[in-house]
Design a protein around this motif. Structure first.
Motif, mmCIF file in Angstrom:
data_model
loop_
_atom_site.group_PDB
_atom_site.id
_atom_site.type_symbol
_atom_site.label_atom_id
_atom_site.label_comp_id
_atom_site.label_asym_id
_atom_site.label_seq_id
_atom_site.Cartn_x
_atom_site.Cartn_y
_atom_site.Cartn_z
ATOM 1 N N VAL A 142 0.920 -1.278 -0.042
ATOM 2 C CA VAL A 142 0.050 -0.052 0.153
ATOM 3 C C VAL A 142 0.746 1.343 -0.079
ATOM 4 O O VAL A 142 2.261 1.222 0.390
ATOM 5 C CB VAL A 142 -0.736 0.063 1.281
ATOM 6 N N THR A 143 0.278 2.410 -0.442
ATOM 7 C CA THR A 143 1.087 3.643 -0.503
ATOM 8 C C THR A 143 0.711 4.638 0.547
ATOM 9 O O THR A 143 1.248 5.767 0.608
ATOM 10 C CB THR A 143 0.831 4.183 -1.820
ATOM 11 N N GLU A 144 -0.348 4.228 1.386
ATOM 12 C CA GLU A 144 -0.821 5.223 2.510
ATOM 13 C C GLU A 144 -0.892 4.364 3.525
ATOM 14 O O GLU A 144 -1.340 3.194 3.735
ATOM 15 C CB GLU A 144 -2.256 5.731 2.163
ATOM 16 N N PHE A 145 -0.850 5.281 4.868
ATOM 17 C CA PHE A 145 -0.864 4.413 6.150
ATOM 18 C C PHE A 145 -1.701 4.761 7.136
ATOM 19 O O PHE A 145 -1.356 5.291 8.236
ATOM 20 C CB PHE A 145 0.614 4.178 6.620
ATOM 21 N N PRO A 146 -2.977 5.160 7.040
ATOM 22 C CA PRO A 146 -3.750 5.567 7.928
ATOM 23 C C PRO A 146 -3.884 4.705 9.267
ATOM 24 O O PRO A 146 -3.835 3.240 9.119
ATOM 25 C CB PRO A 146 -5.134 5.831 7.426
ATOM 26 N N THR A 147 -4.194 5.134 10.548
ATOM 27 C CA THR A 147 -4.345 4.256 11.754
ATOM 28 C C THR A 147 -5.627 4.785 12.327
ATOM 29 O O THR A 147 -5.760 6.048 12.765
ATOM 30 C CB THR A 147 -3.225 4.424 12.608
ATOM 31 N N PHE A 148 -6.520 3.949 12.205
ATOM 32 C CA PHE A 148 -7.850 4.194 12.679
ATOM 33 C C PHE A 148 -8.070 4.399 14.530
ATOM 34 O O PHE A 148 -7.364 3.613 14.933
ATOM 35 C CB PHE A 148 -9.143 3.460 12.269
ATOM 36 N N SER A 149 -8.692 5.201 14.924
ATOM 37 C CA SER A 149 -8.782 5.634 16.257
ATOM 38 C C SER A 149 -10.313 6.182 16.376
ATOM 39 O O SER A 149 -10.955 6.691 15.451
ATOM 40 C CB SER A 149 -7.781 6.375 16.778
ATOM 41 N N LEU A 150 -10.734 5.961 17.622
ATOM 42 C CA LEU A 150 -12.199 6.553 17.857
ATOM 43 C C LEU A 150 -11.846 8.057 18.244
ATOM 44 O O LEU A 150 -10.976 8.245 19.003
ATOM 45 C CB LEU A 150 -12.820 5.863 19.082
ATOM 46 N N PRO A 151 -12.778 9.067 17.885
ATOM 47 C CA PRO A 151 -12.708 10.213 18.230
ATOM 48 C C PRO A 151 -12.874 10.727 19.568
ATOM 49 O O PRO A 151 -13.465 9.957 20.390
ATOM 50 C CB PRO A 151 -13.645 11.125 17.299
ATOM 51 N N ALA A 152 -11.982 11.552 20.203
ATOM 52 C CA ALA A 152 -12.147 12.114 21.365
ATOM 53 C C ALA A 152 -13.315 12.488 21.907
ATOM 54 O O ALA A 152 -13.813 12.455 23.070
ATOM 55 C CB ALA A 152 -10.963 13.122 21.589
ATOM 56 N N ASP A 153 -14.325 12.851 20.938
ATOM 57 C CA ASP A 153 -15.537 13.522 21.122
ATOM 58 C C ASP A 153 -16.350 12.312 21.892
ATOM 59 O O ASP A 153 -17.545 12.874 22.515
ATOM 60 C CB ASP A 153 -16.302 13.986 19.855
ATOM 61 N N VAL A 154 -16.169 11.158 21.493
ATOM 62 C CA VAL A 154 -16.863 10.144 22.251
ATOM 63 C C VAL A 154 -17.048 10.566 23.833
ATOM 64 O O VAL A 154 -18.025 10.114 24.502
ATOM 65 C CB VAL A 154 -16.324 8.662 22.136
ATOM 66 N N ASP A 155 -15.972 10.743 24.260
ATOM 67 C CA ASP A 155 -15.905 10.964 25.894
ATOM 68 C C ASP A 155 -16.946 12.153 26.357
ATOM 69 O O ASP A 155 -17.109 12.238 27.290
ATOM 70 C CB ASP A 155 -14.504 11.185 26.237
ATOM 71 N N GLU A 156 -17.237 13.016 25.362
ATOM 72 C CA GLU A 156 -18.188 14.303 25.621
ATOM 73 C C GLU A 156 -19.511 13.721 25.482
ATOM 74 O O GLU A 156 -20.490 14.566 26.124
ATOM 75 C CB GLU A 156 -17.814 15.306 24.522
ATOM 76 N N LEU A 157 -19.812 12.631 25.290
ATOM 77 C CA LEU A 157 -21.323 12.394 25.129
ATOM 78 C C LEU A 157 -21.962 11.867 26.588
ATOM 79 O O LEU A 157 -21.184 11.252 27.459
ATOM 80 C CB LEU A 157 -21.576 11.015 24.357
ATOM 81 N N PRO A 158 -23.023 12.018 26.768
ATOM 82 C CA PRO A 158 -23.806 11.634 28.031
ATOM 83 C C PRO A 158 -23.657 10.097 28.268
ATOM 84 O O PRO A 158 -23.399 9.355 27.149
ATOM 85 C CB PRO A 158 -25.232 11.800 27.722
#
Length: 471
Positions: A142-158
């Motif tokens: 592959v020529t691209e190397f993304p690494t998936f993560s969950l967004p920090a905004d998850v922690d702001e949800l009720p």
């Protein structure tokens, strides 16, 4: 008599229409809309039906088939699963099977289900990043190397909405198994709390494609629905087999001699051909060699955190699982590869992507120098007994130099508690992935707004005396 004969069909038609109207009035439209949703590829009515407690194994009756009036699509006795298979709705089939199998996973709402068009664009883009290396080692990369993560905004949800998000996103069974005593992930407070590097097991399809799904989820956040990664894997093993084979054979011979058995060359070749065949068949489970080959296609290390023993459904150990450990792209030049690994979990016959929630700021507390600054998470390179994870497919000449080899291929450091960890850099998401994540997260933001407590408008808003301090 002729007149009577001519009028009879009309009378029958009127009677049929009247009966059909009665059937429509008494019909369960949530169920029927789910059936239509399957053939049209629309997940919303399917999820509405399942969320209301609808039975995924319910069958269509003759009267319901008459109401739907599409004989080419619906037959008496069909279930939602029949329809999903017939119309090749793989994502919806996975959701239905997850309920029928009794895994407790319920309705799933992963990012690629919420934004299917964007997910399809991501898969097409991923396909465009694959190249075939020419020369002595013809292997896809592959020529691209993304690494998936969950967004920090998850922690702001009720908390209630956050719980729903995790229920609909994670494989709770895999998470529980990986964290149960003796835990193989999230066992160190030094890593999970001080360094904010807790790992979450993402749910994926369970029909033999879980390794490829989990690799795609750990990088691009989508499944390998189009079998793009599987084709790249099969082609790499077929074209570059003469390079993979000697290292695979030496590694397997070491295990065979440890277990005091041996194979002749014909048997080794039969086993090898079987592994190549598996790689090219969608829906078939894959082996250690395939993880090793995928590390080469991705041009990066893969760390697998796995249970040590495969257990029966009664909890009895029935075999030793060899998957846990580090898989390095040892057959490439180091300069051709990136040092940021991805993490996978292995439970009984199943792989899951293990991803972090992105941290708000770097661990040292300093402000990032710019928007492209890479945030860092930390992945243990030892188990909870501080024993180093094995590096798979080393040759005899490389054995005994494991820590040195890890430091050559990964950015290795030690925590304050002395735990050896690899740094996983979380660069800015590719725009198309960010769009999918945002659309998925917006679903839960809307839920949070709907469930927020009602706040009456202060009566001062309606006064004619201008603003007050209370406002």
């Amino acid at each position: 008599n002729v007149d009577a004969d001519q009028q009879q069909p009309g009378g029958n038609n009127l009677e049929a229409e009247r009966r059909l109207r009665q059937l429509r009035r008494s019909a369960d439209w949530r169920w029927l809309n789910a059936c239509v949703g399957i053939i049209e590829g629309d997940p919303n009515p399917v999820e509405a039906y399942l969320s209301s407690g609808g039975d995924p194994a319910r069958t269509l009756t003759a009267s319901e088939v008459a109401i739907l009036n599409r004989s080419s699509a619906f037959d008496v006795g069909h279930t939602l699963v029949h329809l999903a298979i017939r119309f090749q709705r793989e994502d919806l089939l996975a959701v239905l099977l997850s309920q029928i199998e009794g895994s407790g996973s319920g309705v799933k709402r992963v990012p690629s289900y919420v934004a299917p068009d964007i997910a399809a664009d991501i898969r097409r883009h991923f396909a465009s990043t694959i190249r075939l290396r020419k020369g002595n080692f013809p292997c896809n990369f592959v020529t691209e190397f993304p690494t998936f993560s969950l967004p920090a905004d998850v922690d702001e949800l009720p908390s209630t909405v956050q719980d729903q998000l995790f229920t609909e996103l994670l494989d709770k069974d895999a998470q529980a198994e990986l964290e149960s005593d003796p835990a193989v992930i999230n066992w160190s407070l030094d890593v999970t709390l001080r360094l904010g590097s807790r790992l979450y097991a993402l749910w994926n399809r369970s029909a033999g494609d879980c390794l490829l799904d989990s690799v795609m989820q750990a990088t691009w956040g989508v499944f390998d629905r189009d079998n793009t990664l599987r084709r790249a894997l099969a082609e790499s093993l077929a074209e570059g087999g003469h390079v993979f084979y000697p290292r695979w054979k030496e590694y397997e011979q070491g295990h065979a001699s440890f277990l005091q058995y041996s194979l002749d060359e014909t048997q080794w070749e039969e086993d090898w051909n079987g592994l190549i065949s598996l790689a090219g068949q969608p829906g078939t489970s894959l082996e250690q060699l395939h993880v090793f080959a995928l590390a080469h296609i991705l041009r990066r290390p893969i760390i697998v955190y796995g249970v040590k023993y495969v257990k029966s459904f009664r909890g009895e150990a029935i075999g030793y699982a060899r998957y846990e450990g580090v898989y390095l792209p040892l057959l490439w030049e180091q300069s051709f590869c990136v040092r940021t690994p991805i993490a996978l979990g292995y439970t009984r016959g199943h792989f899951s992507a293990l991803v972090p929630i992105e941290p708000y700021r770097p661990v040292d507390g300093r402000s990032p120098p710019g928007p492209d600054h890479a945030r860092t998470t930390f992945l243990p390179l030892v188990d909870r007994d501080r024993k180093m994870l094995p590096i798979h497919f080393l040759t005899e000449s490389e054995l005994g130099r494991e820590e040195s080899i890890l430091r050559q291929w990964l950015d290795v450091c030690e925590t304050e508690g002395g735990i050896l960890v690899a740094q996983q850099l979380l660069n800015k998401r590719p725009l198309i992935v960010a769009q999918m994540v945002e659309e998925w997260l917006n679903h839960y933001r809307r839920l949070a707004q709907m469930t927020a407590p009602f706040r009456p408008i202060p009566i001062q808003d309606y006064s004619s005396e201008g603003d007050t301090d209370d406002e």
